[in-house]
Design a protein around this motif. Structure first.
Motif, PDB file in Angstrom:
ATOM      1  N   TRP A   1     -34.341  36.978  79.556  1.00 52.60           N
ATOM      2  CA  TRP A   1     -35.711  37.449  79.366  1.00 52.60           C
ATOM      3  C   TRP A   1     -36.578  37.015  80.537  1.00 52.60           C
ATOM      4  O   TRP A   1     -36.237  36.089  81.265  1.00 52.60           O
ATOM      5  CB  TRP A   1     -36.311  36.825  78.124  1.00 52.60           C
ATOM      6  CG  TRP A   1     -35.778  37.324  76.827  1.00 52.60           C
ATOM      7  CD1 TRP A   1     -34.911  38.359  76.614  1.00 52.60           C
ATOM      8  CD2 TRP A   1     -36.087  36.796  75.539  1.00 52.60           C
ATOM      9  NE1 TRP A   1     -34.678  38.502  75.274  1.00 52.60           N
ATOM     10  CE2 TRP A   1     -35.383  37.560  74.590  1.00 52.60           C
ATOM     11  CE3 TRP A   1     -36.898  35.759  75.102  1.00 52.60           C
ATOM     12  CZ2 TRP A   1     -35.464  37.306  73.233  1.00 52.60           C
ATOM     13  CZ3 TRP A   1     -36.972  35.513  73.739  1.00 52.60           C
ATOM     14  CH2 TRP A   1     -36.266  36.283  72.828  1.00 52.60           C
ATOM     15  N   ASP A   2     -37.711  37.641  80.672  1.00 58.17           N
ATOM     16  CA  ASP A   2     -38.750  37.192  81.591  1.00 58.17           C
ATOM     17  C   ASP A   2     -39.470  36.046  80.872  1.00 58.17           C
ATOM     18  O   ASP A   2     -40.341  36.269  80.033  1.00 58.17           O
ATOM     19  CB  ASP A   2     -39.701  38.343  81.901  1.00 58.17           C
ATOM     20  CG  ASP A   2     -40.846  37.941  82.824  1.00 58.17           C
ATOM     21  OD1 ASP A   2     -41.046  36.732  83.054  1.00 58.17           O
ATOM     22  OD2 ASP A   2     -41.544  38.845  83.292  1.00 58.17           O
TER      23      ASP A   2
ATOM     24  N   ALA B   1     -42.713  35.546  78.318  1.00 56.49           N
ATOM     25  CA  ALA B   1     -42.524  35.007  76.973  1.00 56.49           C
ATOM     26  C   ALA B   1     -43.412  33.787  76.736  1.00 56.49           C
ATOM     27  O   ALA B   1     -43.984  33.622  75.654  1.00 56.49           O
ATOM     28  CB  ALA B   1     -41.058  34.649  76.753  1.00 56.49           C
TER      29      ALA B   1
ATOM     30  N   GLU C   1     -33.568  32.970  73.192  1.00 55.48           N
ATOM     31  CA  GLU C   1     -33.126  33.882  74.254  1.00 55.48           C
ATOM     32  C   GLU C   1     -31.604  33.996  74.277  1.00 55.48           C
ATOM     33  O   GLU C   1     -31.059  35.101  74.384  1.00 55.48           O
ATOM     34  CB  GLU C   1     -33.630  33.402  75.617  1.00 55.48           C
ATOM     35  CG  GLU C   1     -33.150  34.270  76.756  1.00 55.48           C
ATOM     36  CD  GLU C   1     -33.366  33.658  78.123  1.00 55.48           C
ATOM     37  OE1 GLU C   1     -33.492  34.438  79.079  1.00 55.48           O
ATOM     38  OE2 GLU C   1     -33.397  32.428  78.254  1.00 55.48           O
TER      39      GLU C   1
END
Length: 52
Positions: free
Chosen positions: A9-10, A14, A36
């Motif tokens: 994920w970024d 987040a 994640e």
């Protein structure tokens, strides 16, 4: 970046989302890596299925 796979994920986004929702930064930093990892594994597993 891998074609056809999710690698993560970024986390900057987040963390910002957690902050905007009022989640304490320490809690977000502790929980996000675990969440994640599970989500990435599940998404990749789903994409590998023929009906995915």
């Amino acid at each position: 970046m891998l074609p056809g796979a999710v690698v993560g994920w970024d986390l900057t986004a987040a963390l910002a989302l957690g902050d905007s929702l009022g989640v304490p930064p320490l809690a977000t930093a502790e929980l996000l890596p675990v969440i994640e990892a599970v989500m990435v594994a599940q998404l990749n597993e789903q994409m590998e299925r023929p009906d995915g």
